[in-house]
Design a protein around this motif. Structure first.
Motif, mmCIF file in Angstrom:
data_model
loop_
_atom_site.group_PDB
_atom_site.id
_atom_site.type_symbol
_atom_site.label_atom_id
_atom_site.label_comp_id
_atom_site.label_asym_id
_atom_site.label_seq_id
_atom_site.Cartn_x
_atom_site.Cartn_y
_atom_site.Cartn_z
ATOM 1 N N VAL A 96 0.849 -1.185 0.000
ATOM 2 C CA VAL A 96 0.000 0.000 0.000
ATOM 3 C C VAL A 96 0.889 1.240 0.000
ATOM 4 O O VAL A 96 1.689 1.420 0.917
ATOM 5 C CB VAL A 96 -0.905 0.025 1.257
ATOM 6 N N PRO A 97 0.764 2.102 -1.021
ATOM 7 C CA PRO A 97 1.543 3.342 -1.013
ATOM 8 C C PRO A 97 0.937 4.352 -0.034
ATOM 9 O O PRO A 97 -0.242 4.258 0.299
ATOM 10 C CB PRO A 97 1.427 3.840 -2.455
ATOM 11 N N CYS A 98 1.751 5.335 0.408
ATOM 12 C CA CYS A 98 1.256 6.295 1.411
ATOM 13 C C CYS A 98 0.317 7.319 0.795
ATOM 14 O O CYS A 98 -0.527 7.882 1.478
ATOM 15 C CB CYS A 98 2.429 6.981 2.118
ATOM 16 N N GLY A 99 0.478 7.589 -0.506
ATOM 17 C CA GLY A 99 -0.410 8.537 -1.177
ATOM 18 C C GLY A 99 -0.016 9.994 -1.003
ATOM 19 O O GLY A 99 -0.646 10.885 -1.553
ATOM 20 N N GLU A 100 1.058 10.253 -0.235
ATOM 21 C CA GLU A 100 1.394 11.646 0.093
ATOM 22 C C GLU A 100 2.816 12.055 -0.247
ATOM 23 O O GLU A 100 3.122 13.238 -0.309
ATOM 24 C CB GLU A 100 1.189 11.872 1.605
ATOM 25 N N CYS A 101 3.708 11.087 -0.435
ATOM 26 C CA CYS A 101 5.122 11.439 -0.629
ATOM 27 C C CYS A 101 5.366 11.878 -2.086
ATOM 28 O O CYS A 101 4.481 11.802 -2.936
ATOM 29 C CB CYS A 101 6.020 10.253 -0.271
ATOM 30 N N ALA A 102 6.592 12.318 -2.368
ATOM 31 C CA ALA A 102 6.922 12.803 -3.711
ATOM 32 C C ALA A 102 6.761 11.698 -4.762
ATOM 33 O O ALA A 102 6.345 11.966 -5.886
ATOM 34 C CB ALA A 102 8.353 13.339 -3.731
ATOM 35 N N TYR A 103 7.069 10.463 -4.387
ATOM 36 C CA TYR A 103 6.889 9.351 -5.334
ATOM 37 C C TYR A 103 5.405 9.186 -5.671
ATOM 38 O O TYR A 103 5.011 9.098 -6.827
ATOM 39 C CB TYR A 103 7.415 8.042 -4.742
ATOM 40 N N CYS A 104 4.593 9.115 -4.625
ATOM 41 C CA CYS A 104 3.157 8.923 -4.829
ATOM 42 C C CYS A 104 2.570 10.064 -5.652
ATOM 43 O O CYS A 104 1.823 9.833 -6.605
ATOM 44 C CB CYS A 104 2.438 8.830 -3.482
ATOM 45 N N LEU A 105 2.931 11.300 -5.286
ATOM 46 C CA LEU A 105 2.357 12.456 -5.979
ATOM 47 C C LEU A 105 2.876 12.549 -7.415
ATOM 48 O O LEU A 105 2.215 13.102 -8.280
ATOM 49 C CB LEU A 105 2.665 13.754 -5.208
ATOM 50 N N GLY A 106 4.053 11.978 -7.667
ATOM 51 C CA GLY A 106 4.626 12.018 -9.009
ATOM 52 C C GLY A 106 4.248 10.825 -9.866
ATOM 53 O O GLY A 106 4.803 10.626 -10.944
ATOM 54 N N GLY A 107 3.315 9.986 -9.383
ATOM 55 C CA GLY A 107 2.856 8.855 -10.188
ATOM 56 C C GLY A 107 3.709 7.604 -10.048
ATOM 57 O O GLY A 107 3.498 6.626 -10.752
ATOM 58 N N SER A 108 4.692 7.625 -9.146
ATOM 59 C CA SER A 108 5.540 6.448 -8.928
ATOM 60 C C SER A 108 5.167 5.766 -7.608
ATOM 61 O O SER A 108 6.028 5.489 -6.776
ATOM 62 C CB SER A 108 7.025 6.848 -8.905
ATOM 63 N N GLU A 109 3.861 5.505 -7.442
ATOM 64 C CA GLU A 109 3.370 4.966 -6.162
ATOM 65 C C GLU A 109 4.112 3.702 -5.738
ATOM 66 O O GLU A 109 4.296 3.453 -4.557
ATOM 67 C CB GLU A 109 1.875 4.611 -6.261
ATOM 68 N N THR A 110 4.501 2.891 -6.721
ATOM 69 C CA THR A 110 5.124 1.621 -6.356
ATOM 70 C C THR A 110 6.594 1.813 -5.940
ATOM 71 O O THR A 110 7.255 0.845 -5.578
ATOM 72 C CB THR A 110 5.029 0.598 -7.503
ATOM 73 N N MET A 111 7.079 3.048 -6.000
ATOM 74 C CA MET A 111 8.432 3.349 -5.521
ATOM 75 C C MET A 111 8.395 3.988 -4.132
ATOM 76 O O MET A 111 9.425 4.278 -3.540
ATOM 77 C CB MET A 111 9.134 4.329 -6.484
ATOM 78 N N CYS A 112 7.190 4.235 -3.609
ATOM 79 C CA CYS A 112 6.999 4.838 -2.282
ATOM 80 C C CYS A 112 7.680 3.965 -1.221
ATOM 81 O O CYS A 112 7.615 2.745 -1.289
ATOM 82 C CB CYS A 112 5.491 4.944 -2.030
#
Ligand SMILES: [Zn+2]
Ligand SMILES: [Zn+2]
Length: 354
Positions: A96-112
């Motif tokens: 489960v991605p956090c939905g808030e970090c730079a990865y999540c906000l940049g479309g790289s949720e699976t790198m969160c």
């Protein structure tokens, strides 16, 4: 010393790594669900290429669980869990991605960073699983009676496949080629056909029975790598595929993918590669022909939701890819089947009699 919440009256059996590539089925004390957590009994969990890869790499710490494609029954809900009740049949994803970090906000949720955490304790290959609160609230779903265990077990892998398809950027009427006709290659075929109108898909696969299955599942062609260039030419009037998905991995696969794509096409790397493996493609061609080479890792919450919709609507039913079933004690046998390319999707069903 006993950990908080552990009672020794009840135990469950779970598959655990032993270090190296070894596994063992061990008894563990049952822990009751804490706030936000849900305790489930596993019905079936798919054996994934990543599980096999982790064991081959041999880098999992002893005691580590495996498995992440589970369908289960809810036993008990922790405090504050309102959306599930004992007796619900559910499917749950482990990341489960956090939905808030730079990865999540940049479309790289699976790198969160949060995405790396395993939210299933101890893992999917276990009689009992404690689902962490983050997964309960955003990655667990009640399965309607219309959907079988064998269908629902593909939610997580279908979400991974859908992410790669979306990242490839192809749309209606496109021509796609899949390298490898194992369970992930064939799942690509099914998800492509379910998600994209008018898509035409070819499969490159060595084994004849897998090629036949690919054709039965709607592939436009299925052939060995030697015949693939001609087959792709026929499918695309000599232009080349719009996207090529490498589910096979290994040396030479990337060259084949690049050969089969058109100018401006995308190659999606979906398979693990051996440690230190270096590709040998020609850079000038990549530059001059505007080719894209992208990796796609796992699936995020959005892809899980979209894959679930495809399953609920009946557009995607991958249950026909289940080829074998074993219980926890049959895990090594399942590994042998997969390594020998004798199985497609193997389900681990703890309740299964020998
Ligand atoms: Zn998987
Ligand atoms: Zn994040």
């Amino acid at each position: 010393m006993k950990a908080a919440g552990v009672t020794n009256e009840e135990e469950y059996r779970a598959l655990a790594c032993r270090g190296g590539g070894e596994t063992v089925v061990e008894r563990r004390p049952l822990r009751r669900p804490g706030a936000g957590e849900v305790l489930v009994s596993l019905r079936a969990c798919g054996l994934c290429g990543t599980d096999v890869f982790k064991l081959e790499a041999g880098d999992q710490p002893p005691g580590q669980g495996l498995g992440h494609e589970g369908v289960a029954m809810v036993d008990e809900c922790g405090a504050g869990v309102g959306s599930f009740s004992p007796g619900d049949r559910v499917v749950v994803a482990h990341h489960v991605p956090c939905g808030e970090c730079a990865y999540c906000l940049g479309g790289s949720e699976t790198m969160c960073e949060g995405f790396r955490e395993n939210r299933l304790e101890p893992g999917g290959f276990s009689e009992k699983i404690l689902i962490a609160a983050e997964a309960v609230s955003s990655a667990m779903r009640i399965i309607p009676d219309t959907l079988s265990d064998d269908s629902a077990v593909f939610l997580e892998p279908a979400a991974c496949v859908l992410r790669g398809i979306r990242r490839s950027g192809i749309g209606p009427g496109a021509a796609a080629v899949i390298l490898g006709g194992g369970s992930m290659g064939l799942l690509h075929l099914l998800v492509l056909k379910a998600a994209i109108a008018g898509i035409r898909v070819g499969i490159v696969e060595l084994l004849k029975d897998r090629r036949e299955l690919a054709l039965a599942l709607g592939a436009e062609f299925a052939c060995g790598s030697g015949e693939a260039p001609d087959a792709v030419d026929t499918l695309t009037s000599g232009r080349g595929a719009d996207a090529v998905f490498d589910t096979a991995g290994g040396p030479g696969a990337l060259d084949t993918c690049l050969d089969l794509g058109r100018r401006g096409s995308t190659v999606v790397l979906f398979a693990h590669a051996g440690a230190g493996e270096q590709p040998g493609y020609e850079r000038e061609g990549l530059f001059r022909e505007e080719r894209r080479l992208i990796g796609s890792y796992s699936g995020g919450v959005k892809e899980q939701a979209a894959a679930w919709e495809l399953m609920l609507s009946g557009a995607l039913d991958a249950s026909g890819l289940v080829s074998d079933r074993v219980n926890l004690d049959g895990f090594e046998e399942a590994l042998e089947l997969v390594r020998g390319r004798k199985a497609l999707k193997v389900l681990i069903e703890p309740g299964r009699e020998d």
